[in-house]
Design a protein around this motif. Structure first.
Motif, PDB file in Angstrom:
ATOM      1  N   ARG A   1       0.864  -1.199   0.000  1.00  0.00           N
ATOM      2  CA  ARG A   1       0.000   0.000   0.000  1.00  0.00           C
ATOM      3  C   ARG A   1       0.895   1.242   0.000  1.00  0.00           C
ATOM      4  O   ARG A   1       1.697   1.403   0.943  1.00  0.00           O
ATOM      5  CB  ARG A   1      -0.860  -0.054   1.258  1.00  0.00           C
ATOM      6  CG  ARG A   1      -1.766   1.150   1.474  1.00  0.00           C
ATOM      7  CD  ARG A   1      -2.495   1.033   2.817  1.00  0.00           C
ATOM      8  NE  ARG A   1      -3.237  -0.208   2.944  1.00  0.00           N
ATOM      9  CZ  ARG A   1      -3.614  -0.745   4.120  1.00  0.00           C
ATOM     10  NH1 ARG A   1      -3.322  -0.142   5.261  1.00  0.00           N
ATOM     11  NH2 ARG A   1      -4.263  -1.887   4.141  1.00  0.00           N
TER      12      ARG A   1
ATOM     13  N   HIS B   1       2.040  -2.682   5.499  1.00  0.00           N
ATOM     14  CA  HIS B   1       1.620  -2.701   4.075  1.00  0.00           C
ATOM     15  C   HIS B   1       2.508  -1.756   3.264  1.00  0.00           C
ATOM     16  O   HIS B   1       2.811  -2.032   2.105  1.00  0.00           O
ATOM     17  CB  HIS B   1       0.163  -2.232   3.929  1.00  0.00           C
ATOM     18  CG  HIS B   1      -0.852  -3.239   4.336  1.00  0.00           C
ATOM     19  ND1 HIS B   1      -1.160  -4.342   3.563  1.00  0.00           N
ATOM     20  CD2 HIS B   1      -1.673  -3.308   5.419  1.00  0.00           C
ATOM     21  CE1 HIS B   1      -2.125  -5.037   4.161  1.00  0.00           C
ATOM     22  NE2 HIS B   1      -2.446  -4.444   5.292  1.00  0.00           N
TER      23      HIS B   1
ATOM     24  N   ASP C   1      -3.620  -8.547   3.364  1.00  0.00           N
ATOM     25  CA  ASP C   1      -4.997  -8.685   3.855  1.00  0.00           C
ATOM     26  C   ASP C   1      -5.655  -9.710   2.956  1.00  0.00           C
ATOM     27  O   ASP C   1      -5.638  -9.555   1.721  1.00  0.00           O
ATOM     28  CB  ASP C   1      -5.758  -7.352   3.729  1.00  0.00           C
ATOM     29  CG  ASP C   1      -5.228  -6.278   4.667  1.00  0.00           C
ATOM     30  OD1 ASP C   1      -4.626  -6.629   5.698  1.00  0.00           O
ATOM     31  OD2 ASP C   1      -5.431  -5.093   4.360  1.00  0.00           O
TER      32      ASP C   1
ATOM     33  N   GLU D   1      -7.170  -7.954  13.700  1.00  0.00           N
ATOM     34  CA  GLU D   1      -7.715  -8.212  12.359  1.00  0.00           C
ATOM     35  C   GLU D   1      -7.367  -9.635  11.926  1.00  0.00           C
ATOM     36  O   GLU D   1      -6.206  -9.929  11.624  1.00  0.00           O
ATOM     37  CB  GLU D   1      -7.100  -7.233  11.343  1.00  0.00           C
ATOM     38  CG  GLU D   1      -7.294  -5.768  11.713  1.00  0.00           C
ATOM     39  CD  GLU D   1      -6.550  -4.805  10.786  1.00  0.00           C
ATOM     40  OE1 GLU D   1      -5.647  -5.220  10.037  1.00  0.00           O
ATOM     41  OE2 GLU D   1      -6.884  -3.613  10.828  1.00  0.00           O
TER      42      GLU D   1
ATOM     43  N   HIS E   1      -5.414  -9.865   8.446  1.00  0.00           N
ATOM     44  CA  HIS E   1      -4.146  -9.174   8.191  1.00  0.00           C
ATOM     45  C   HIS E   1      -2.956  -9.992   8.692  1.00  0.00           C
ATOM     46  O   HIS E   1      -2.891 -10.339   9.872  1.00  0.00           O
ATOM     47  CB  HIS E   1      -4.176  -7.797   8.880  1.00  0.00           C
ATOM     48  CG  HIS E   1      -2.869  -7.060   8.815  1.00  0.00           C
ATOM     49  ND1 HIS E   1      -2.716  -5.864   8.148  1.00  0.00           N
ATOM     50  CD2 HIS E   1      -1.646  -7.349   9.341  1.00  0.00           C
ATOM     51  CE1 HIS E   1      -1.461  -5.462   8.260  1.00  0.00           C
ATOM     52  NE2 HIS E   1      -0.795  -6.339   8.987  1.00  0.00           N
TER      53      HIS E   1
END
Ligand SMILES: [Zn+2]
Length: 226
Positions: free
Chosen positions: A109, A136, A143, A201, A204
């Motif tokens: 990301r 990320h 994810d 999460e 993740h």
């Protein structure tokens, strides 16, 4: 300190500050990334769609179907650093033996997306702090969920992706035995292949050794057009 060295120090401070963003973090640019590959080929960002046979992509941030309600990425891509992609490929082979496969919601990301997320939702339990960046941003987090290889359907999991509920925590007890089995499966196989699940999460996974890889701010378009 002489006047000249003071001037030099001031200039250096200005140059350093300009290379940082408003949260004080220095993110690698495309040029620096390209240069680093000459001596550190393991830092290459690999396109998971071509590197891992059968992997399914559902890149939510390239759509408005994500917690920001906005399209964040111009291209629906999943990239990861080479050792991360290699480990994920092995995990995929393992999952496939059990009749399931990986569906990726997000991989590498660009740092600017992390800043955007934080400015939309300032709770660092769920959103990475822009002062430190996300794993990320280092190309070291995935994810994901699991899909049935025969039907392509997602396996039932405790929550949807990007749920900010306590049910998303991997430690929250699950009553439904099927959901529990699915959550145990994704976590156990990923941990076997060198990843660690995030504490809040279930979807993740951080690659163990992420510290060796810098935060980057390179868009998918930049990566593919240069
Ligand atoms: Zn994540």
């Amino acid at each position: 300190m002489t006047r000249l060295s003071l001037l030099f120090t001031l200039c250096l401070a200005v140059i350093t500050a300009s290379a940082q963003n408003k949260y004080g973090l220095r993110a690698v640019t495309l040029e620096e990334y390209r240069k680093s590959l000459r001596t550190q080929p393991e830092k290459e960002l690999v396109n998971l769609a071509t590197y891992i046979p059968g992997i399914v992509l559902d890149i939510r941030y390239a759509t408005s179907n994500n917690f920001t309600g906005e399209v964040i990425y111009q291209l629906p891509r999943a990239y990861a650093r080479k050792p991360v992609a290699e480990a994920l490929k092995k995990a995929q082979a393992d999952f496939n033996k059990q009749g399931v496969g990986i569906k990726v919601y997000d991989g590498y990301r660009p740092y600017k997306a992390t800043v955007k997320f934080y400015e939309v939702y300032r709770d660092t339990t769920y959103v990475a702090s822009p002062y430190r960046g996300s794993r990320h941003n280092r190309g070291c987090a995935i994810d994901m969920t699991l899909v049935d290889l025969k039907t392509g359907e997602e396996l039932p999991m405790p929550t949807a992706f990007d749920s900010f509920q306590k049910e998303a925590w991997p430690t929250t007890p699950v009553k439904d035995p099927v959901i529990k089995k699915n959550r145990d499966l994704i976590i156990s196989v990923m941990e076997k292949h060198g990843f660690k699940v995030n504490a809040s999460e279930w979807w993740h996974f951080d690659f163990i050794g992420w510290q060796k890889f810098e935060v980057m701010d390179i868009d998918f378009e930049e990566l593919e057009n240069n």
